[in-house]
Scaffold this motif. Structure first.
Motif, PDB file in Angstrom:
ATOM      1  N   GLY A  41      37.047  44.696  31.437  1.00 30.72           N
ATOM      2  CA  GLY A  41      38.092  44.474  32.431  1.00 30.72           C
ATOM      3  C   GLY A  41      38.282  43.029  32.858  1.00 30.72           C
ATOM      4  O   GLY A  41      38.920  42.767  33.869  1.00 30.72           O
ATOM      5  N   SER A  42      37.727  42.075  32.115  1.00 26.96           N
ATOM      6  CA  SER A  42      37.917  40.642  32.402  1.00 26.96           C
ATOM      7  C   SER A  42      37.666  40.332  33.879  1.00 26.96           C
ATOM      8  O   SER A  42      38.498  39.724  34.558  1.00 26.96           O
ATOM      9  CB  SER A  42      39.330  40.190  32.017  1.00 26.96           C
ATOM     10  OG  SER A  42      39.628  40.556  30.699  1.00 26.96           O
ATOM     11  N   LEU A  43      36.506  40.775  34.385  1.00 31.55           N
ATOM     12  CA  LEU A  43      36.222  40.608  35.817  1.00 31.55           C
ATOM     13  C   LEU A  43      35.843  39.165  36.153  1.00 31.55           C
ATOM     14  O   LEU A  43      35.195  38.474  35.370  1.00 31.55           O
ATOM     15  CB  LEU A  43      35.097  41.554  36.243  1.00 31.55           C
ATOM     16  CG  LEU A  43      35.409  43.041  36.085  1.00 31.55           C
ATOM     17  CD1 LEU A  43      34.236  43.892  36.538  1.00 31.55           C
ATOM     18  CD2 LEU A  43      36.668  43.424  36.859  1.00 31.55           C
ATOM     19  N   PRO A  50      31.710  40.777  41.768  1.00 36.89           N
ATOM     20  CA  PRO A  50      33.070  40.758  41.210  1.00 36.89           C
ATOM     21  C   PRO A  50      34.108  40.680  42.331  1.00 36.89           C
ATOM     22  O   PRO A  50      34.028  41.415  43.314  1.00 36.89           O
ATOM     23  CB  PRO A  50      33.164  42.095  40.466  1.00 36.89           C
ATOM     24  CG  PRO A  50      32.146  42.967  41.100  1.00 36.89           C
ATOM     25  CD  PRO A  50      31.070  42.081  41.631  1.00 36.89           C
ATOM     26  N   VAL A  51      35.032  39.732  42.201  1.00 39.57           N
ATOM     27  CA  VAL A  51      36.065  39.584  43.233  1.00 39.57           C
ATOM     28  C   VAL A  51      37.446  39.938  42.704  1.00 39.57           C
ATOM     29  O   VAL A  51      38.431  39.826  43.421  1.00 39.57           O
ATOM     30  CB  VAL A  51      36.104  38.146  43.798  1.00 39.57           C
ATOM     31  CG1 VAL A  51      34.839  37.849  44.567  1.00 39.57           C
ATOM     32  CG2 VAL A  51      36.315  37.136  42.679  1.00 39.57           C
ATOM     33  N   GLY A  52      37.530  40.338  41.438  1.00 36.15           N
ATOM     34  CA  GLY A  52      38.834  40.702  40.889  1.00 36.15           C
ATOM     35  C   GLY A  52      38.803  40.614  39.382  1.00 36.15           C
ATOM     36  O   GLY A  52      37.753  40.393  38.784  1.00 36.15           O
ATOM     37  N   SER A  53      39.959  40.841  38.798  1.00 38.97           N
ATOM     38  CA  SER A  53      40.102  40.740  37.343  1.00 38.97           C
ATOM     39  C   SER A  53      41.218  39.744  37.058  1.00 38.97           C
ATOM     40  O   SER A  53      42.220  39.726  37.771  1.00 38.97           O
ATOM     41  CB  SER A  53      40.455  42.106  36.763  1.00 38.97           C
ATOM     42  OG  SER A  53      41.034  41.947  35.483  1.00 38.97           O
ATOM     43  N   LEU A  55      43.254  39.948  34.895  1.00 38.81           N
ATOM     44  CA  LEU A  55      44.431  40.648  34.373  1.00 38.81           C
ATOM     45  C   LEU A  55      45.091  41.550  35.404  1.00 38.81           C
ATOM     46  O   LEU A  55      46.154  42.099  35.155  1.00 38.81           O
ATOM     47  CB  LEU A  55      44.033  41.485  33.150  1.00 38.81           C
ATOM     48  CG  LEU A  55      43.597  40.680  31.931  1.00 38.81           C
ATOM     49  CD1 LEU A  55      43.103  41.604  30.836  1.00 38.81           C
ATOM     50  CD2 LEU A  55      44.737  39.828  31.429  1.00 38.81           C
ATOM     51  N   ILE A  56      44.433  41.744  36.556  1.00 37.80           N
ATOM     52  CA  ILE A  56      44.971  42.682  37.551  1.00 37.80           C
ATOM     53  C   ILE A  56      45.265  41.915  38.836  1.00 37.80           C
ATOM     54  O   ILE A  56      44.387  41.237  39.372  1.00 37.80           O
ATOM     55  CB  ILE A  56      43.941  43.801  37.846  1.00 37.80           C
ATOM     56  CG1 ILE A  56      43.562  44.537  36.558  1.00 37.80           C
ATOM     57  CG2 ILE A  56      44.473  44.764  38.896  1.00 37.80           C
ATOM     58  CD1 ILE A  56      44.616  45.428  35.989  1.00 37.80           C
ATOM     59  N   GLY A  57      46.475  42.032  39.323  1.00 36.90           N
ATOM     60  CA  GLY A  57      46.868  41.333  40.541  1.00 36.90           C
ATOM     61  C   GLY A  57      46.256  41.969  41.784  1.00 36.90           C
ATOM     62  O   GLY A  57      45.727  43.077  41.742  1.00 36.90           O
ATOM     63  N   LEU A 180      46.026  35.363  41.438  1.00 35.61           N
ATOM     64  CA  LEU A 180      44.669  35.480  41.950  1.00 35.61           C
ATOM     65  C   LEU A 180      43.872  34.216  41.614  1.00 35.61           C
ATOM     66  O   LEU A 180      43.163  33.665  42.470  1.00 35.61           O
ATOM     67  CB  LEU A 180      43.987  36.720  41.358  1.00 35.61           C
ATOM     68  CG  LEU A 180      42.557  36.987  41.794  1.00 35.61           C
ATOM     69  CD1 LEU A 180      42.478  37.171  43.298  1.00 35.61           C
ATOM     70  CD2 LEU A 180      41.994  38.215  41.081  1.00 35.61           C
TER      71      LEU A 180
END
Lengths: 189, 601
Positions: A41-43, A50-53, A55-57, A180
């Protein structure tokens, strides 16, 4: 007839083992060994968490952050467990009203900025998770973010430029800014 | 259109047509039973499947046996998918703890995946466990594609063979397609996708702390999980703060590879190929687009190679490409010029800094050109995956995908089904030409007689009947109208699109329509069934009839079927049938909507 039925059932079981079990399993093993970051998930990890990915907004509505695309997921924007779009047609009165509201919200947060708003900033994405905005949409917000953070506009502009990706080989896709990534860079200044 | 837009489209078409020949030649070897280079690696598996299943690969089948085995195998697959969905709550590989799928939705999905339609009434990440996605859906992605290709090859054999009673062996065609064509291509493609960020894991959904906690209205539910209503009948909500984002992941890449290559189109996630974990970069987008049309285009070459005259294959491919390019341009221009919110203070102009145009339902990384190209490709092939939401397209931009579906999925079309559909139109075209000059029509040396004409007319008329009758039932019943998201003219378009998509086995949607209801699950399920098998069986009947015929020698009165004249004739027949059948319905939907948009300006 019976031989056909038997052949159908047995071959279906075998095809299930080959294409439904072995194929995804082998792809998973290789993916986890060779591309573990992408496969999971390209975290983005910050201080071990983990604070986000990439690829995901994520949703942003504070003036000190760059805002991403509007998101139509429910019950909250950028619900990465239930992706989806508004599916409203351009002639739908609800959509026209929603766009109007978004334009007003942007203008309220940035008084005095009467420039036309880049279209991607006021229309919902297809996935509801679009991590990008157009460079035009980022530049539109530079003044607001700089003011809210008491930074020089040129500094923010430079950050936007650093986070702008061009077309692949100058050909495929569109220029874009990862929201992000840009906001994390702003925070870590 | 922008210069970059034109360039993206040209590069795409060139790469596609260049790849058609080598892959087409390879597939001809697969179907002629010759060595293909993978015999060492996979030959043992092929022989194992035959031995354990009790199949004798040398035994040839007449068309009736071929059709019967095809139907039995597809029925077995359908029942398996239904059962797995109903039982997923107690089966393993279900980290999100998803329960059994409802009976009507399970029926719809089982039909949908067995018929290579991949219409989805459900949201993937919130409905299907990993177990169901893999053992039910991925498997059907392979075998439903292989079924379509097998039927197409059987039809080609009908043209090739003379005075023969048989058209091949369904089990062999099915197995060789899966093992030597679909599996190797998918394997390589899946790994390329992962390298670009498409997820492939059995782990649970990732949880991350969001950078800026935001407030939202959370629906209030009672202890059974049902929404609580206030006095006005609106769902009650309470203020809540979002601090954590749960990111759905899963074994997606392996399914997406075959979903595109097999013109399936069923997404791992609800947003389908707009989801960044299904289609993460412009590169994945380009490769997935190629995968959508690759096999249908290459099969044209396979056809030419197997009938011993590759010009015949190129002629079919040329006819498809002519229609494709024409409609593609209309779609791109409509979306780029979709300046709908100018009055609201929105900037739609295309520049170096933004794609502009109509961006509702589109992703920034794809912009206008890549989204419109995808919409055109996915509906000309019976793929049906989407990287932008067709429901939010401008009326004319949305008319293009809808009409491409209604043309019968013959412009490239589904793997196999596109080719056999187009060959039916070719038969009609030579018949029309024969009528003009008063000669018995022939195609590839086979006389086209009343039996072939009856069967091909059946193939061409069944789907429009399903679409138009289904749509009329949808718009007059309360259950049909209940699903509409955009009231008025666009609501009609949503229903028309749904029945077009299901009957032609496409699977894309004007997704505002709430189709996960007993009415739509059943009605669309039946359309998919009839649209698939009522076509495949007459096609096999033609294959059988053609195989029995002798070859007629080419004479002075024979219409050559590899010339630009014939390509033009074929394009004309496809467009004419499509226009005559659907223009009245389209006039009520997208065309009126377009006029209201102009009037509002």
């Amino acid at each position: 007839m019976l031989t056909h039925v038997r052949a159908a059932i047995v071959s279906l079981v075998l095809f299930t083992v080959v294409t439904g079990v072995a194929y995804p399993a082998i792809v998973t093993v290789i993916a986890q060994l060779v591309f573990p970051h992408q496969a999971n998930g390209s975290l983005i990890v910050k201080d071990g968490k983990p604070v986000g990915s990439t690829l995901i907004g994520q949703p942003f509505d504070d003036p000190k952050y760059f805002w991403g695309r509007p998101s139509a997921t429910s019950p909250f924007a950028y619900n990465a467990g239930a992706s989806g779009a508004s599916n409203l047609s351009p002639t739908n009165a609800d959509l026209i009203k929603a766009v109007q509201g978004r334009v007003e919200a942007l203008r309220t947060a940035d008084p005095g900025n009467a420039a036309p708003v880049p279209v991607d900033l006021v229309t919902a994405s297809g996935s509801g998770l679009d991590p990008h905005i157009s460079p035009a949409a980022a530049l539109y917000q530079v003044r607001r973010v700089a003011r809210a953070r008491k930074l020089d506009e040129a500094v923010v502009q430079r950050l936007v430029a650093q986070h702008t990706e061009g077309r692949l080989l100058g050909l495929l896709g569109e220029p874009r800014v990862n929201v992000l990534g840009l906001n994390l860079a702003l925070d870590s200044r | 259109m922008t210069a970059n837009g034109v360039l993206q489209l040209v590069v795409y078409l060139v790469v596609l047509l260049v790849l058609a020949k080598p892959l087409g030649a390879y597939m001809a070897r697969v179907y002629e039973g010759r060595r293909v280079g993978l015999d060492r690696a996979l030959g043992w598996l092929e022989r194992l499947i035959y031995r354990v299943s009790g199949i004798s690969p040398k035994a040839e089948m007449g068309w009736k046996t071929y059709a019967l085995t095809m139907l039995i195998f597809n029925l077995a697959g359908l029942l398996a998918v239904y059962a797995l969905q109903r039982l997923q709550g107690v089966l393993p590989l279900n980290p999100a703890g998803l329960g059994a799928v409802s009976p009507d939705s399970s029926f719809n999905t089982a039909v949908s995946f067995a018929t290579n339609t991949n219409w989805q009434g459900y949201g993937g990440e919130s409905t299907m466990s990993y177990f169901t996605q893999m053992l039910a859906l991925t498997v059907q992605n392979f075998v439903s594609a292989a079924t379509g290709m097998a039927v197409a090859v059987a039809l080609i054999r009908g043209f090739v063979r003379r005075s023969a009673d048989t058209i091949g062996n369904f089990w062999v065609d099915l197995t060789r397609t899966t093992l030597y064509i679909l599996l190797p291509l998918s394997f390589v493609f899946a790994l390329v996708l992962v390298s670009q960020g498409v997820v492939q894991t059995f782990g649970p959904y990732a949880k991350v702390a969001v950078v800026q906690p935001t407030e939202y209205d959370e629906p209030v539910t009672d202890k059974d999980g049902k929404p609580v209503l206030d006095e006005k009948g609106q769902a009650k909500t309470k203020k809540s703060t979002l601090t954590e984002q749960a990111i759905a992941v899963g074994p997606a890449a392996s399914q997406i590879a075959i979903k595109q290559l097999g013109t399936n189109g069923g997404g791992f996630f609800n947003a389908n190929s707009a989801h960044p974990f299904e289609n993460s970069t412009p590169l994945t987008n380009f490769l997935e687009l190629l995968a959508i049309l690759l096999i249908p285009a290459a099969l044209c070459y396979t056809f030419g190679a197997m009938v011993g005259d590759t010009r015949q294959g190129w002629a079919i491919l040329a006819a498809m490409t002519v229609i494709f390019v024409g409609l593609l341009v209309v779609c791109v221009v409509a979306e780029q010029n979709g300046h709908v919110f100018v009055k609201q203070g929105v900037d739609h102009t295309v520049s170096a800094l933004q794609a502009g145009g109509n961006m509702e339902g589109k992703e920034v990384r794809f912009g206008i050109a890549s989204s419109a190209l995808w919409a055109t490709a996915t509906t000309s092939a019976s793929n049906g995956s989407v990287n932008a939401m067709h429901d939010s397209f401008t009326p004319i931009g949305g008319l293009v995908p809808m009409w491409l579906i209604q043309l019968g999925e013959v412009v490239y079309g589904g793997v196999g089904s596109g080719l056999y559909g187009m060959l039916m139109f070719a038969i009609i075209a030579v018949f029309v030409a024969g009528l003009m000059v008063g000669r018995t029509p022939e195609y590839l040396g086979k006389k086209i007689e009343s039996y072939e004409m009856k069967m091909s007319s059946l193939v061409i008329l069944i789907t429009p009947a399903l679409v138009l009758i289904g749509t009329s039932i949808g718009v007059v019943t309360a259950a049909g109208k209940a699903g509409i998201a955009n009231s008025g003219i666009h609501g009609f378009s949503e229903i028309l699109y749904a029945f077009s998509s299901a009957s032609n086995n496409n699977g894309s949607a004007f997704a505002g329509l709430s189709a996960n209801t007993p009415f739509y699950n059943t009605a669309l399920g039946l359309c998919m069934l009839f649209g698939r098998y009522w076509l495949a069986v007459p096609v096999l009947a033609i294959a059988g009839a053609l195989a029995r015929k002798k070859i007629v020698l080419v004479g002075a009165g024979t219409l050559p079927t590899h010339t630009p004249l014939f390509v033009g004739l074929l394009v004309g027949v496809v467009l004419l049938v499509g226009a005559l059948t659907f223009v009245p319905a389209l006039a009520l939907g997208p065309i009126v909507e377009h006029l209201t948009l102009i009037a509002a300006k």
